[in-house]
Design an enzyme around this catalytic site. Structure first.
Site, PDB file in Angstrom:
ATOM      1  N   GLU A 273       0.867  -1.201   0.000  1.00 26.48           N
ATOM      2  CA  GLU A 273       0.000   0.000   0.000  1.00 26.48           C
ATOM      3  C   GLU A 273       0.885   1.227   0.000  1.00 26.48           C
ATOM      4  O   GLU A 273       0.781   2.072   0.876  1.00 26.48           O
ATOM      5  CB  GLU A 273      -0.820   0.051   1.302  1.00 26.48           C
ATOM      6  CG  GLU A 273      -2.083  -0.723   1.349  1.00 26.48           C
ATOM      7  CD  GLU A 273      -2.720  -0.664   2.741  1.00 26.48           C
ATOM      8  OE1 GLU A 273      -2.143  -0.089   3.682  1.00 26.48           O
ATOM      9  OE2 GLU A 273      -3.813  -1.210   2.879  1.00 26.48           O
ATOM     10  N   GLY A 275       2.433   4.797  -0.844  1.00 31.79           N
ATOM     11  CA  GLY A 275       2.000   6.111  -1.311  1.00 31.79           C
ATOM     12  C   GLY A 275       3.220   6.894  -1.760  1.00 31.79           C
ATOM     13  O   GLY A 275       3.418   7.199  -2.933  1.00 31.79           O
ATOM     14  N   ARG A 276       4.061   7.189  -0.784  1.00 32.58           N
ATOM     15  CA  ARG A 276       5.252   8.011  -1.036  1.00 32.58           C
ATOM     16  C   ARG A 276       6.114   7.459  -2.175  1.00 32.58           C
ATOM     17  O   ARG A 276       6.502   8.192  -3.079  1.00 32.58           O
ATOM     18  CB  ARG A 276       6.092   8.067   0.244  1.00 32.58           C
ATOM     19  CG  ARG A 276       7.186   9.112   0.235  1.00 32.58           C
ATOM     20  CD  ARG A 276       8.033   9.006   1.502  1.00 32.58           C
ATOM     21  NE  ARG A 276       7.226   8.872   2.701  1.00 32.58           N
ATOM     22  CZ  ARG A 276       6.742   9.899   3.408  1.00 32.58           C
ATOM     23  NH1 ARG A 276       7.024  11.120   3.048  1.00 32.58           N
ATOM     24  NH2 ARG A 276       5.987   9.689   4.478  1.00 32.58           N
ATOM     25  N   CYS A 342       1.114  33.839   8.195  1.00 32.70           N
ATOM     26  CA  CYS A 342       1.508  34.532   9.416  1.00 32.70           C
ATOM     27  C   CYS A 342       1.927  33.485  10.449  1.00 32.70           C
ATOM     28  O   CYS A 342       1.308  33.328  11.507  1.00 32.70           O
ATOM     29  CB  CYS A 342       0.357  35.380   9.933  1.00 32.70           C
ATOM     30  SG  CYS A 342      -0.218  36.541   8.701  1.00 32.70           S
ATOM     31  N   GLU A 343       2.942  32.742  10.084  1.00 26.39           N
ATOM     32  CA  GLU A 343       3.470  31.632  10.896  1.00 26.39           C
ATOM     33  C   GLU A 343       4.936  31.559  10.544  1.00 26.39           C
ATOM     34  O   GLU A 343       5.289  31.402   9.370  1.00 26.39           O
ATOM     35  CB  GLU A 343       2.840  30.304  10.445  1.00 26.39           C
ATOM     36  CG  GLU A 343       1.545  29.921  11.089  1.00 26.39           C
ATOM     37  CD  GLU A 343       1.715  29.406  12.503  1.00 26.39           C
ATOM     38  OE1 GLU A 343       2.862  29.206  12.956  1.00 26.39           O
ATOM     39  OE2 GLU A 343       0.683  29.212  13.147  1.00 26.39           O
TER      40      GLU A 343
HETATM   41  C1  LIG Z   1      -0.253   6.474   4.884  1.00 25.34           C
HETATM   42  C2  LIG Z   1      -0.575   5.040   4.666  1.00 25.34           C
HETATM   43  C3  LIG Z   1       0.029   4.317   3.623  1.00 25.34           C
HETATM   44  C4  LIG Z   1       1.073   4.912   2.707  1.00 25.34           C
HETATM   45  O1  LIG Z   1       2.234   5.258   3.377  1.00 25.34           O
HETATM   46  P1  LIG Z   1       3.537   5.766   2.567  1.00 25.34           P
HETATM   47  O2  LIG Z   1       4.499   6.071   3.652  1.00 25.34           O
HETATM   48  O3  LIG Z   1       3.120   6.939   1.784  1.00 25.34           O
HETATM   49  O4  LIG Z   1       3.975   4.641   1.706  1.00 25.34           O
HETATM   50  C5  LIG Z   1      -0.354   3.010   3.451  1.00 25.34           C
HETATM   51  N1  LIG Z   1      -1.284   2.417   4.245  1.00 25.34           N
HETATM   52  C6  LIG Z   1      -1.894   3.073   5.249  1.00 25.34           C
HETATM   53  C7  LIG Z   1      -2.913   2.381   6.068  1.00 25.34           C
HETATM   54  C8  LIG Z   1      -1.547   4.398   5.512  1.00 25.34           C
HETATM   55  O5  LIG Z   1      -2.140   5.044   6.513  1.00 25.34           O
END
Ligand SMILES: *Cc1c(COP(=O)(O)O)cnc(C)c1O
Length: 423
Positions: A273, A275-276, A342-343
């Site tokens: 799963e 993302g990054r 403004c931070e």
């Molecule tokens: C955020 C998240 C991901 C993705 O994480 P990355 O660090 O972007 O690979 C996968 N699964 C769950 C449940 C998440 O919360």
């Protein structure tokens, strides 16, 4: 390694004539190539699937590209589920990994036929009440507790994390789920974020594979899939060693063959799963230098702010910066690159050596493709930017327009006296 932009100054100028800065730009070619590398790295596992973590880049155009390449979607909220459905992605192409999940989110996940990943044992009853039964395919999230150290020395503290079930709970959960009619089971764990090196998945795999055998021995339940979740990192800094996905896949394979195959569990599917790793390097925030200021320090003021990219302000994260057209100029000027909030933490770079920046220069902030736009917010009444796709043929497409004041005021639409804000 020198970090180079995926767009030239000339191309960026051409886009800016249509879409003013700031905007996030995504590189379709890089995205597609990377998915192919990921799938190839795990092709030894017949049922392998990457469920892209939608929260990283929740844009249906991006989701469609990833889906075309064979990715499913990992959703964790109602609107992320809606987004998947709108992009034409449903059924087992969706993994629903949420926590503290409201009943209506379980209902929608179930209506879409998503695989539901339960964060806690108490959610079995909660889910049953929400949707009337237990789905045939179901997953549980595991938290080993304690401090987790990979062979690479990366540590995190799962014992302090709100996610997942203990070992005793998860075994009990599978038994209850089986008794309630579930037939296909998965396990999920996410222990460390933005890992470096190529060992994290293999270490996590060993933990999960051993548990899967223990579950089989203790309960007779044979799991169908093991979800290694996200956490594979990317090189934000020029000196960071990039993860080698081929090696990561091979390292998981070695543990699979050592632990699962002898236990007669060679047909288990591996899921991820990420993302990054899927999107981070293939997005950039383009912003224009609009001010310079010299007081106790030297500042460059840009037209983006932390509302467009929160990571530096929130985590002190490093994002590399290239001044387009000055890729080869000496980095001999020390500046803070700052936004307009403004931070005082609204700084994209602090004491960074960059080429001399002139007003009007286009600043390319690297690696914003994941957890960039999506963490945006509206503090100070700042508006979220546009998103643009740089296509494989180098043409470009607006894939989300920038917010306007009307969007900002849209939640006052129930008050007639404020209707002029909505014009
Ligand atoms: C955020 C998240 C991901 C993705 O994480 P990355 O660090 O972007 O690979 C996968 N699964 C769950 C449940 C998440 O919360």
């Amino acid at each position: 390694m020198k970090k180079l932009p995926f767009v030239t100054k000339e191309k960026a100028q051409e886009i800016i004539r249509t879409v003013p800065t700031p905007f996030h730009l995504y590189d379709e070619e890089g995205i597609r190539k990377n998915v192919r590398d990921v799938l190839s790295a795990f092709s030894w596992n017949k049922g392998f699937k990457e469920y892209f973590a939608v929260k990283a880049t929740p844009n249906p155009f991006i989701m469609k590209i990833l889906s075309e390449e064979g990715c499913g979607m990992d959703c964790s909220s109602y609107t992320e589920l809606m987004l998947a459905e709108a992009a034409g992605i449903t059924g087992k192409e969706i993994m629903f990994s949420a926590n503290e999940t409201p009943a209506e989110e379980y209902e929608l996940a179930n209506r879409l036929g998503a695989i539901i990943n339960l964060d806690d044992i108490t959610h079995i009853e909660y889910l049953e009440n929400a949707i009337g039964s237990i789905p045939e395919t179901i997953s549980c999230r595991y938290n080993p507790g304690g401090v987790y150290e990979t062979s690479n020395g990366i540590m995190d503290n799962p014992g302090d994390a709100k996610y997942g079930m203990t070992k005793e709970q998860i075994k009990e959960a599978y038994k209850i789920l089986r008794d309630k009619g579930a037939k296909h089971f998965g396990i999920h764990a996410f222990l460390v974020s933005n890992t470096t090196g190529n060992d994290y998945y293999a270490d996590l795999a060993r933990t999960l594979f051993e548990l899967v055998i223990e579950i089989k021995n203790d309960t007779g339940i044979k799991l169908d899939f093991i979800n290694l979740s996200g956490g594979v990192g990317i090189p934000y800094k020029p000196d960071d060693e990039p993860c080698d996905i081929k090696k990561i896949g091979e390292n998981v394979r070695a543990v699979f063959e050592e632990v699962l195959v002898p236990a007669g569990l060679a047909d288990i599917n591996i899921y991820t799963e990420m993302g990054r790793f899927m999107m981070g390097p293939y997005g950039a925030l383009l912003t224009t230098a609009i001010h310079e200021k010299h007081t106790y320090k030297d500042y460059v003021g840009v037209d983006a702010c932390a509302a467009n990219l929160m990571r530096p302000a929130m985590y002190g994260s490093y994002h590399h910066i290239t001044v387009l057209g000055k890729e080869d100029a000496p980095c001999d000027t020390k500046v803070d690159v700052v936004g307009s909030l403004c931070e005082n933490n609204d700084k994209f770079a602090i004491d960074r050596y960059l080429p001399k920046i002139e007003k009007g220069d286009i600043i390319y902030i690297h690696d914003t493709g994941a957890h960039g736009f999506s963490m945006g917010y509206n503090y100070n009444g700042r508006l979220r930017s546009a998103e643009v796709l740089l296509k494989e043929d180098k043409s470009f497409e607006l894939i989300r327009r920038a917010e306007t004041p009307k969007d900002y005021f849209s939640t006052f639409d129930i008050f007639p006296e404020y209707s002029k804000l909505l014009k």
